[in-house]
Design a protein around this motif. Structure first.
Motif, short mmCIF file in Angstrom:
data_model
loop_
_atom_site.label_atom_id
_atom_site.label_comp_id
_atom_site.label_asym_id
_atom_site.label_seq_id
_atom_site.Cartn_x
_atom_site.Cartn_y
_atom_site.Cartn_z
N TYR A 292 45.87 -13.00 61.13
CA TYR A 292 46.54 -12.88 60.92
C TYR A 292 46.90 -13.11 59.00
CZ TYR A 292 48.12 -9.91 64.93
OH TYR A 292 48.87 -8.70 65.71
N CYS A 293 46.26 -14.97 59.09
CA CYS A 293 46.42 -15.24 57.89
C CYS A 293 45.05 -13.90 56.89
CB CYS A 293 45.95 -16.56 57.92
SG CYS A 293 47.78 -17.51 58.19
N HIS A 294 44.15 -14.10 57.57
CA HIS A 294 42.91 -13.23 56.83
C HIS A 294 43.93 -12.09 56.75
CE1 HIS A 294 38.68 -11.56 57.75
NE2 HIS A 294 38.74 -11.99 56.24
N LEU A 295 44.23 -11.68 57.37
CA LEU A 295 44.71 -9.52 57.41
C LEU A 295 45.54 -9.65 56.02
CD1 LEU A 295 45.95 -7.73 60.47
CD2 LEU A 295 43.92 -7.34 59.13
N HIS A 296 46.62 -11.16 55.70
CA HIS A 296 47.46 -10.74 54.75
C HIS A 296 46.36 -10.88 53.40
CE1 HIS A 296 50.46 -12.32 52.21
NE2 HIS A 296 49.48 -13.86 51.69
N GLU A 297 45.23 -12.11 53.51
CA GLU A 297 44.40 -12.41 52.75
C GLU A 297 43.95 -10.71 52.48
OE1 GLU A 297 41.20 -15.00 53.84
OE2 GLU A 297 43.15 -17.02 53.87
N LEU A 298 43.21 -9.89 53.59
CA LEU A 298 42.99 -8.03 52.47
C LEU A 298 44.15 -7.58 52.17
CD1 LEU A 298 40.40 -8.46 56.07
CD2 LEU A 298 39.77 -8.95 53.82
N GLY A 299 45.60 -8.09 52.35
CA GLY A 299 45.94 -7.06 51.71
C GLY A 299 47.02 -6.39 52.39
N ILE B 228 60.38 -12.41 58.26
CA ILE B 228 59.62 -11.92 59.33
C ILE B 228 58.03 -11.52 58.55
CG2 ILE B 228 60.51 -9.89 57.46
CD1 ILE B 228 60.91 -8.37 60.87
N TYR B 229 57.29 -11.42 59.30
CA TYR B 229 56.57 -10.96 59.02
C TYR B 229 55.10 -9.50 59.84
CZ TYR B 229 53.17 -13.15 62.79
OH TYR B 229 52.70 -13.27 64.10
N GLY B 230 53.89 -9.06 59.11
CA GLY B 230 53.73 -7.98 60.12
C GLY B 230 52.95 -7.34 59.43
N VAL B 231 52.52 -5.59 59.94
CA VAL B 231 51.43 -5.07 59.10
C VAL B 231 51.39 -3.72 58.63
CG1 VAL B 231 49.30 -4.36 59.79
CG2 VAL B 231 49.75 -6.64 60.86
N ALA B 232 51.29 -3.76 57.41
CA ALA B 232 51.31 -2.22 57.26
C ALA B 232 50.04 -1.23 56.77
CB ALA B 232 51.57 -2.42 55.25
N ILE B 233 49.82 -0.18 57.53
CA ILE B 233 48.80 0.56 57.43
C ILE B 233 49.13 2.39 57.02
CG2 ILE B 233 47.05 2.05 58.65
CD1 ILE B 233 47.93 -0.44 60.90
N GLY B 234 48.97 3.01 55.84
CA GLY B 234 49.06 3.93 55.49
C GLY B 234 50.40 3.59 54.93
N ARG B 235 51.67 4.52 55.55
CA ARG B 235 53.30 4.26 55.15
C ARG B 235 53.91 4.25 56.51
NH1 ARG B 235 54.43 5.72 50.03
NH2 ARG B 235 52.60 5.47 48.97
N MET B 236 53.37 3.31 57.11
CA MET B 236 53.60 2.48 58.78
C MET B 236 54.39 1.09 58.51
SD MET B 236 55.26 3.66 61.50
CE MET B 236 55.55 2.38 62.50
N PHE B 237 54.89 0.74 59.55
CA PHE B 237 54.79 -0.72 59.31
C PHE B 237 55.13 -1.49 60.30
CE2 PHE B 237 56.30 -5.14 58.89
CZ PHE B 237 55.46 -5.67 57.46
N PHE B 238 54.24 -2.11 60.86
CA PHE B 238 54.56 -3.34 62.41
C PHE B 238 54.62 -4.25 61.84
CE2 PHE B 238 50.80 0.64 62.12
CZ PHE B 238 51.06 1.18 63.03
N GLY B 239 56.33 -4.70 61.94
CA GLY B 239 56.72 -5.90 62.18
C GLY B 239 56.28 -6.61 63.63
N PRO C 191 39.07 -8.25 61.63
CA PRO C 191 40.51 -7.16 60.91
C PRO C 191 40.33 -5.42 61.44
CG PRO C 191 39.93 -8.81 59.45
CD PRO C 191 38.97 -8.71 60.55
N ASP C 192 38.99 -5.28 61.51
CA ASP C 192 38.20 -3.80 61.59
C ASP C 192 39.12 -3.69 63.18
OD1 ASP C 192 36.55 -5.22 62.92
OD2 ASP C 192 35.08 -3.83 62.35
N ARG C 193 39.54 -4.61 64.49
CA ARG C 193 40.18 -3.95 64.92
C ARG C 193 41.23 -3.88 65.64
NH1 ARG C 193 38.02 -4.27 70.45
NH2 ARG C 193 35.95 -5.96 69.45
N LEU C 194 42.32 -4.91 64.63
CA LEU C 194 43.03 -5.40 64.50
C LEU C 194 44.26 -3.77 63.83
CD1 LEU C 194 44.21 -8.66 63.98
CD2 LEU C 194 44.85 -7.52 66.05
N LEU C 195 42.71 -3.39 63.08
CA LEU C 195 44.29 -2.02 61.71
C LEU C 195 43.68 -1.01 63.40
CD1 LEU C 195 42.67 -3.17 58.53
CD2 LEU C 195 44.65 -3.05 59.74
N ALA C 196 42.47 -0.81 63.59
CA ALA C 196 42.82 0.50 64.71
C ALA C 196 43.40 -0.09 65.65
CB ALA C 196 40.65 -0.16 65.07
N ALA C 197 43.37 -1.06 66.57
CA ALA C 197 44.41 -1.01 67.74
C ALA C 197 46.14 -0.25 67.08
CB ALA C 197 44.82 -2.63 67.95
N TYR C 198 46.12 -1.44 65.30
CA TYR C 198 48.01 -0.79 65.49
C TYR C 198 48.06 0.56 64.86
CZ TYR C 198 49.55 -5.87 65.16
OH TYR C 198 50.30 -6.78 65.30
#
Length: 254
Positions: A123-130, A147-158, A36-43
């Protein structure tokens, strides 16, 4: 021959984006892992993983980048007419794993998938972490698009979307844009260009401009509201644009 830097599993550092390949566009590095920390850092740096089974993890940052302004997607006139009659319902975080599995299905006979078992678990792990969210479209309970994606702050990555019925992925994307816009997410990352995304208002940003916006938006306080409750309240009729005079934009042709 392409010579790519290999990521150190003990570090979250990435190479400078300017070092990414021009062909294939945006290929930046390989290796590392999908924790998770690598994925979030990448996005947060404008980077995402994309690879097929049998390949090492590949990291990308294309230039330009396809995005949508969440407050003004384009809704074609024929789609507006269809939305007036649509009885489907919209849900969020109701079936995250099922949405990812559906997105992983090959689009055409003989195609492979880039959503490997490793990506699915990550990504299921990222979902479990919110951090990761899905949006589902249902017809009398049956999942027909999403559709699914990742939210960081106020940015959404589809990340990916799918459709089992005509217009289902369009409805999912438009509902995602509306829901994000109303809680302060102005930009939706759509990664790479396609005619489908362009038809709904997608446009390209130079990588440096995209990353500058991401750097700002990802640092903003995250929205702590109820994703499911917020998106479940959206109806297909809500997605029809309203003209300046307050009337729905529903001309006779499109």
């Amino acid at each position: 021959m392409i010579r790519l830097p290999q990521l150190d599993v003990d570090s979250l550092d990435f190479p400078p984006l300017e070092s990414a390949c021009r062909q294939p566009d945006g290929l930046l590095a390989f290796g590392g892992d999908l924790r998770p920390d690598r994925l979030l850092a990448a996005y947060a740096r404008g980077i995402f993983p994309w690879y097929s089974a049998g390949q090492p993890i590949l990291w990308w940052s294309p230039d330009p980048r396809m995005v949508l302004a969440t407050n003004k997607p384009h809704v074609p006139r024929r789609l507006q007419r269809w939305l007036k009659t649509c009885t489907w319902s919209i849900h969020a975080d109701d079936a995250f794993a099922e949405v990812v599995r559906a997105c992983a299905q090959p689009r055409h006979r003989g195609d492979g998938t880039w959503i490997t078992a490793e990506m699915f678990s990550a990504y299921c792990h990222l979902h479990e972490l919110g951090h990761a969210h899905s949006l589902e479209v249902r017809d009398r309970g049956e999942l027909v698009g999403g559709i699914y994606g990742v939210a960081i702050g106020r940015m959404f990555f589809g990340e990916s979307m799918f459709s089992r019925r005509d217009h289902a992925s369009k409805l999912a994307l438009l509902a995602l844009c509306r829901g994000l816009a109303t809680v302060g997410f102005p930009l939706l990352d759509a990664q790479v260009s396609s005619n489908h995304l362009r038809s709904l208002g997608g446009h390209e940003l130079p990588r440096n401009a995209f990353c500058a916006q991401v750097a700002d938006l990802a640092q903003r306080p995250p929205w702590r509201g109820n994703w499911a409750g917020h998106f479940n309240a959206i109806k297909p009729l809500d997605l029809i644009p309203v003209r300046n005079d307050g009337a729905s934009d529903s001309p006779a042709s499109g």
